[in-house]
Scaffold this motif. Structure first.
Motif, PDB file in Angstrom:
ATOM      1  N   VAL A 265    -117.975   5.641 133.908  1.00  0.00           N
ATOM      2  CA  VAL A 265    -117.368   6.973 133.892  1.00  0.00           C
ATOM      3  C   VAL A 265    -118.330   8.003 134.457  1.00  0.00           C
ATOM      4  CG1 VAL A 265    -116.375   8.758 132.425  1.00  0.00           C
ATOM      5  CG2 VAL A 265    -115.904   6.343 131.946  1.00  0.00           C
ATOM      6  N   GLU A 266    -119.604   7.861 134.073  1.00  0.00           N
ATOM      7  CA  GLU A 266    -120.606   8.778 134.590  1.00  0.00           C
ATOM      8  C   GLU A 266    -120.760   8.635 136.101  1.00  0.00           C
ATOM      9  OE1 GLU A 266    -122.273  11.147 133.085  1.00  0.00           O
ATOM     10  OE2 GLU A 266    -121.178  10.751 131.223  1.00  0.00           O
TER      11      GLU A 266
ATOM     12  N   ARG B 195    -118.396   7.700 138.186  1.00  0.00           N
ATOM     13  CA  ARG B 195    -117.235   8.337 138.787  1.00  0.00           C
ATOM     14  C   ARG B 195    -117.379   9.865 138.767  1.00  0.00           C
ATOM     15  NH1 ARG B 195    -112.542   5.270 139.273  1.00  0.00           N
ATOM     16  NH2 ARG B 195    -113.167   3.185 139.942  1.00  0.00           N
ATOM     17  N   ARG B 196    -117.925  10.432 137.649  1.00  0.00           N
ATOM     18  CA  ARG B 196    -118.097  11.878 137.558  1.00  0.00           C
ATOM     19  C   ARG B 196    -119.097  12.386 138.582  1.00  0.00           C
ATOM     20  NH1 ARG B 196    -121.372  15.451 135.293  1.00  0.00           N
ATOM     21  NH2 ARG B 196    -122.743  13.846 134.477  1.00  0.00           N
TER      22      ARG B 196
ATOM     23  N   ALA C  17    -117.424  12.362 141.964  1.00  0.00           N
ATOM     24  CA  ALA C  17    -116.508  13.496 142.088  1.00  0.00           C
ATOM     25  C   ALA C  17    -117.279  14.786 142.301  1.00  0.00           C
ATOM     26  CB  ALA C  17    -115.631  13.592 140.839  1.00  0.00           C
ATOM     27  N   ALA C  18    -118.409  14.950 141.608  1.00  0.00           N
ATOM     28  CA  ALA C  18    -119.214  16.158 141.759  1.00  0.00           C
ATOM     29  C   ALA C  18    -119.792  16.261 143.170  1.00  0.00           C
ATOM     30  CB  ALA C  18    -120.339  16.172 140.720  1.00  0.00           C
TER      31      ALA C  18
END
Length: 281
Positions: free
Chosen positions: A236-237, A239-240, A243-244
């Protein structure tokens, strides 16, 4: 002098009479023609046929009848009914000529206007008999077969009238308004059926695409779930962070974004975040 003129006039008269007599005793047959002799003393039409060239005859007693034996074209129209009771307007083009050896019989039985007597009669008879054996659709789909049948039948009938046919062909074929309207409606219905089949196939392809896409998303979700079970929140991190990065790349390319660095990072003990501000014009 008068005697000489008198003698000359008598010779001229004799010569003119001789020329006239000779002209009455001969006849010419041009190219593409044949002659039949009618003899009043020997029983009418003679069985012999005279060819091209100059021939002799007995004046008053004999009379030549000239025939054109070259191939001629004629169009025979007819309105008849088909096997399924549809009225059809048909035209037949024939190339015909008389049989040379039968010219005496032809003249004796039919005269010199035999074509006007025979061709329309046998043409309509054969057309009606042959067309009645086919329905309307077969006349269109089997046109070559119909032409061959018509030629075969008309050649048989023409032999009795001492005629030969070199070619027979259908040149015009139309049906009544009711049948044409029915054909048009059938074509429209057929096109509509084909369009509906295309719509069904398109819907089937779209359904297959949706199912395939859903299966792919389900498989991707399964892979992600298994990865999270093994690594916790690390994925998840990741993916974040991705995205950032994507958002930062888009903002960096804009003219209305201002970068404000953190100026209190060293004194407060807790690092402040840098800021990207979007300025509207």
């Amino acid at each position: 002098m008068d005697k000489a003129l008198s003698r000359l006039s008598r010779l001229s008269a004799v010569g003119a009479a001789g020329v006239f007599g000779v002209s009455q005793c001969i006849y010419n047959v041009d190219g593409g023609e044949r002659a039949v002799m009618f003899d009043q003393l020997r029983g009418g039409v003679r069985p012999d046929v005279s060819g091209e060239g100059t021939h002799f005859l007995i004046p008053v007693v004999q009379r030549p009848v000239i025939f054109d034996i070259r191939t001629k074209a004629r169009e025979i129209p007819s309105v008849t009914g088909t096997k399924d009771l549809q009225m059809v307007n048909i035209k037949l083009r024939v190339l015909w000529r008389p049989v040379i050896g039968d010219l005496p019989k032809l003249y004796r039985e039919l005269g010199t206007d035999f074509d006007e007597r025979v061709l329309p009669s046998i043409g309509n008879e054969v057309l009606k008999s042959v067309v009645a054996q086919y329905n309307a659709e077969e006349l269109l789909s089997k046109r070559a077969e119909v032409s061959a049948r018509i030629k075969e039948e008309i050649v048989k009938r023409a032999k009795a009238f001492h005629l030969e046919f070199d070619d027979v062909a259908i040149t015009h074929l139309t049906f009544g308004r009711e049948f044409m309207s029915a054909i048009e409606s059938k074509q429209v219905a057929s096109q509509e059926a084909e369009r509906q089949q295309w719509v069904v196939k398109r819907a089937e392809q779209e359904r297959i695409a949706v199912v395939t896409r859903a299966e792919g998303e389900a498989e991707a979700a399964t892979i992600i779930t298994k990865a999270m079970e093994r690594t916790g929140n690390a994925i998840v991190e990741v993916r974040r962070i991705d995205a950032a990065k994507e958002i930062a790349g888009k903002l960096a390319g804009s003219r209305n974004v201002v970068y404000l660095p953190n100026t209190q990072g060293g004194s407060g003990g807790g690092g402040g975040a840098n800021l990207l501000l979007g300025l509207d014009k």
